[in-house]
Design a protein around this motif. Structure first.
Motif, PDB file in Angstrom:
ATOM      1  N   ARG A 118       0.834  -1.203   0.000  1.00 48.31           N
ATOM      2  CA  ARG A 118       0.000   0.000   0.000  1.00 48.31           C
ATOM      3  C   ARG A 118       0.870   1.255   0.000  1.00 48.31           C
ATOM      4  O   ARG A 118       0.530   2.258  -0.634  1.00 48.31           O
ATOM      5  N   THR A 119       1.995   1.210   0.685  1.00 49.58           N
ATOM      6  CA  THR A 119       2.921   2.343   0.709  1.00 49.58           C
ATOM      7  C   THR A 119       3.488   2.582  -0.685  1.00 49.58           C
ATOM      8  O   THR A 119       3.541   3.727  -1.154  1.00 49.58           O
ATOM      9  N   HIS A 120       3.891   1.521  -1.354  1.00 50.23           N
ATOM     10  CA  HIS A 120       4.387   1.659  -2.731  1.00 50.23           C
ATOM     11  C   HIS A 120       3.293   2.209  -3.644  1.00 50.23           C
ATOM     12  O   HIS A 120       3.563   3.070  -4.492  1.00 50.23           O
ATOM     13  N   ASN A 121       2.072   1.738  -3.469  1.00 48.86           N
ATOM     14  CA  ASN A 121       0.955   2.237  -4.281  1.00 48.86           C
ATOM     15  C   ASN A 121       0.715   3.725  -4.020  1.00 48.86           C
ATOM     16  O   ASN A 121       0.447   4.489  -4.947  1.00 48.86           O
ATOM     17  N   LEU A 122       0.819   4.128  -2.752  1.00 52.01           N
ATOM     18  CA  LEU A 122       0.630   5.526  -2.404  1.00 52.01           C
ATOM     19  C   LEU A 122       1.727   6.399  -3.016  1.00 52.01           C
ATOM     20  O   LEU A 122       1.456   7.474  -3.556  1.00 52.01           O
ATOM     21  N   ILE A 123       2.956   5.931  -2.960  1.00 51.77           N
ATOM     22  CA  ILE A 123       4.074   6.673  -3.570  1.00 51.77           C
ATOM     23  C   ILE A 123       3.854   6.797  -5.073  1.00 51.77           C
ATOM     24  O   ILE A 123       4.034   7.874  -5.652  1.00 51.77           O
ATOM     25  N   ASN A 124       3.436   5.714  -5.722  1.00 47.49           N
ATOM     26  CA  ASN A 124       3.167   5.762  -7.168  1.00 47.49           C
ATOM     27  C   ASN A 124       2.029   6.728  -7.487  1.00 47.49           C
ATOM     28  O   ASN A 124       2.096   7.473  -8.469  1.00 47.49           O
ATOM     29  N   LEU A 125       1.007   6.729  -6.672  1.00 49.06           N
ATOM     30  CA  LEU A 125      -0.110   7.656  -6.868  1.00 49.06           C
ATOM     31  C   LEU A 125       0.368   9.098  -6.731  1.00 49.06           C
ATOM     32  O   LEU A 125       0.032   9.959  -7.556  1.00 49.06           O
ATOM     33  N   PHE A 126       1.186   9.348  -5.730  1.00 52.84           N
ATOM     34  CA  PHE A 126       1.737  10.685  -5.544  1.00 52.84           C
ATOM     35  C   PHE A 126       2.570  11.109  -6.755  1.00 52.84           C
ATOM     36  O   PHE A 126       2.457  12.236  -7.243  1.00 52.84           O
ATOM     37  N   LEU A 127       3.405  10.199  -7.254  1.00 54.23           N
ATOM     38  CA  LEU A 127       4.224  10.514  -8.431  1.00 54.23           C
ATOM     39  C   LEU A 127       3.360  10.786  -9.659  1.00 54.23           C
ATOM     40  O   LEU A 127       3.694  11.651 -10.474  1.00 54.23           O
ATOM     41  N   GLN A 128       2.233  10.091  -9.790  1.00 50.49           N
ATOM     42  CA  GLN A 128       1.308  10.351 -10.893  1.00 50.49           C
ATOM     43  C   GLN A 128       0.714  11.753 -10.772  1.00 50.49           C
ATOM     44  O   GLN A 128       0.550  12.456 -11.773  1.00 50.49           O
ATOM     45  N   VAL A 129       0.408  12.169  -9.546  1.00 52.94           N
ATOM     46  CA  VAL A 129      -0.111  13.521  -9.322  1.00 52.94           C
ATOM     47  C   VAL A 129       0.945  14.555  -9.713  1.00 52.94           C
ATOM     48  O   VAL A 129       0.651  15.528 -10.412  1.00 52.94           O
ATOM     49  N   VAL A 130       2.191  14.327  -9.295  1.00 51.94           N
ATOM     50  CA  VAL A 130       3.281  15.243  -9.641  1.00 51.94           C
ATOM     51  C   VAL A 130       3.443  15.332 -11.154  1.00 51.94           C
ATOM     52  O   VAL A 130       3.581  16.427 -11.710  1.00 51.94           O
ATOM     53  N   GLU A 131       3.408  14.200 -11.831  1.00 55.18           N
ATOM     54  CA  GLU A 131       3.526  14.196 -13.296  1.00 55.18           C
ATOM     55  C   GLU A 131       2.363  14.936 -13.940  1.00 55.18           C
ATOM     56  O   GLU A 131       2.544  15.662 -14.921  1.00 55.18           O
ATOM     57  N   VAL A 162      -2.750  14.842   9.715  1.00 57.95           N
ATOM     58  CA  VAL A 162      -1.973  13.818   9.015  1.00 57.95           C
ATOM     59  C   VAL A 162      -1.581  14.321   7.622  1.00 57.95           C
ATOM     60  O   VAL A 162      -0.425  14.204   7.204  1.00 57.95           O
ATOM     61  N   ILE A 163      -2.533  14.914   6.916  1.00 58.03           N
ATOM     62  CA  ILE A 163      -2.253  15.422   5.566  1.00 58.03           C
ATOM     63  C   ILE A 163      -1.269  16.590   5.642  1.00 58.03           C
ATOM     64  O   ILE A 163      -0.315  16.660   4.864  1.00 58.03           O
ATOM     65  N   GLU A 164      -1.481  17.486   6.588  1.00 55.82           N
ATOM     66  CA  GLU A 164      -0.575  18.619   6.729  1.00 55.82           C
ATOM     67  C   GLU A 164       0.846  18.148   7.049  1.00 55.82           C
ATOM     68  O   GLU A 164       1.815  18.620   6.444  1.00 55.82           O
ATOM     69  N   ASP A 165       0.972  17.191   7.952  1.00 55.60           N
ATOM     70  CA  ASP A 165       2.295  16.649   8.298  1.00 55.60           C
ATOM     71  C   ASP A 165       2.952  15.989   7.095  1.00 55.60           C
ATOM     72  O   ASP A 165       4.164  16.126   6.879  1.00 55.60           O
ATOM     73  N   PHE A 166       2.166  15.274   6.308  1.00 51.77           N
ATOM     74  CA  PHE A 166       2.689  14.602   5.124  1.00 51.77           C
ATOM     75  C   PHE A 166       3.265  15.616   4.135  1.00 51.77           C
ATOM     76  O   PHE A 166       4.383  15.456   3.633  1.00 51.77           O
ATOM     77  N   PHE A 167       2.526  16.684   3.874  1.00 51.40           N
ATOM     78  CA  PHE A 167       3.010  17.688   2.929  1.00 51.40           C
ATOM     79  C   PHE A 167       4.209  18.459   3.478  1.00 51.40           C
ATOM     80  O   PHE A 167       5.111  18.822   2.721  1.00 51.40           O
ATOM     81  N   LEU A 168       4.224  18.699   4.769  1.00 50.68           N
ATOM     82  CA  LEU A 168       5.405  19.345   5.362  1.00 50.68           C
ATOM     83  C   LEU A 168       6.638  18.456   5.214  1.00 50.68           C
ATOM     84  O   LEU A 168       7.724  18.941   4.912  1.00 50.68           O
ATOM     85  N   MET A 169       6.462  17.141   5.390  1.00 46.62           N
ATOM     86  CA  MET A 169       7.570  16.213   5.214  1.00 46.62           C
ATOM     87  C   MET A 169       8.060  16.227   3.763  1.00 46.62           C
ATOM     88  O   MET A 169       9.260  16.275   3.503  1.00 46.62           O
ATOM     89  N   LEU A 170       7.129  16.225   2.816  1.00 48.19           N
ATOM     90  CA  LEU A 170       7.512  16.287   1.399  1.00 48.19           C
ATOM     91  C   LEU A 170       8.240  17.582   1.080  1.00 48.19           C
ATOM     92  O   LEU A 170       9.238  17.578   0.356  1.00 48.19           O
ATOM     93  N   LYS A 171       7.755  18.689   1.621  1.00 49.87           N
ATOM     94  CA  LYS A 171       8.401  19.978   1.386  1.00 49.87           C
ATOM     95  C   LYS A 171       9.829  19.965   1.918  1.00 49.87           C
ATOM     96  O   LYS A 171      10.760  20.407   1.245  1.00 49.87           O
ATOM     97  N   GLU A 172      10.012  19.444   3.128  1.00 47.67           N
ATOM     98  CA  GLU A 172      11.352  19.349   3.707  1.00 47.67           C
ATOM     99  C   GLU A 172      12.254  18.457   2.861  1.00 47.67           C
ATOM    100  O   GLU A 172      13.433  18.769   2.655  1.00 47.67           O
TER     101      GLU A 172
END
Length: 152
Positions: free
Chosen positions: A7-20, A136-146
């Motif tokens: 599920r973590t790999h799927n979430l990372i792939n989904l995030f990368l699709q959003v970035v693309e 949780v969402i805010e923390d996730f985006f802060l982690m990505l920003k960092e």
């Protein structure tokens, strides 16, 4: 645990699709209001000018976190498309101020309508979340920003 890893790999792939998807959209020129097609750098400059009428190019560069040369290039394109006008700054004869023309104001307003239509469902969904879900969402985006700032 194996399911969580998948599920973590799927979430990372989904995030990368959003970035693309975001990157693809950043390459497209769009029409806002009565404007000719505008690239993201152009409409973002229009938005900054619309929010700061009479702004100086140096201030635009600072706001956009780009060089003055980059601002000059975009302003030249916007002036050629008759979306902005420049006037001498009466308080400082060596500088000029930038204003939106009526067509520029139409593009500004069209872009705001465009974002309102796109952003409203997301805003409503986020507003309906509990404080802990939102955190949780805010923390996730802060982690990505960092992460992105650390790997520049």
């Amino acid at each position: 645990m194996n399911d969580r890893i998948q599920r973590t790999h799927n979430l990372i792939n989904l995030f990368l699709q959003v970035v693309e998807g975001i990157k693809r959209n950043e390459r497209k020129a769009r029409v806002y209001g009565d404007s000719p097609p505008l690239h993201p750098s152009e409409i973002h400059m229009i938005m900054r000018i619309g929010q700061n009428p009479g702004i100086h190019p140096a201030s635009l560069a600072s706001l956009a976190a780009v060089t003055r040369g980059a601002v000059s290039q975009v302003l030249a394109k916007l002036e050629a498309k008759e979306l902005i006008t420049k006037t001498a700054d009466l308080s400082d004869g060596g500088r000029y101020q930038i204003w939106l023309t009526p067509a520029g104001k139409s593009a500004f307003e069209g872009h705001e309508r465009h974002h309102a239509a796109i952003d409203t469902p997301l805003i409503h969904r986020l507003a309906d979340m509990s404080d802990s879900e939102f955190q949780v969402i805010e923390d996730f985006f802060l982690m990505l920003k960092e992460m992105t700032e650390r790997h520049r």
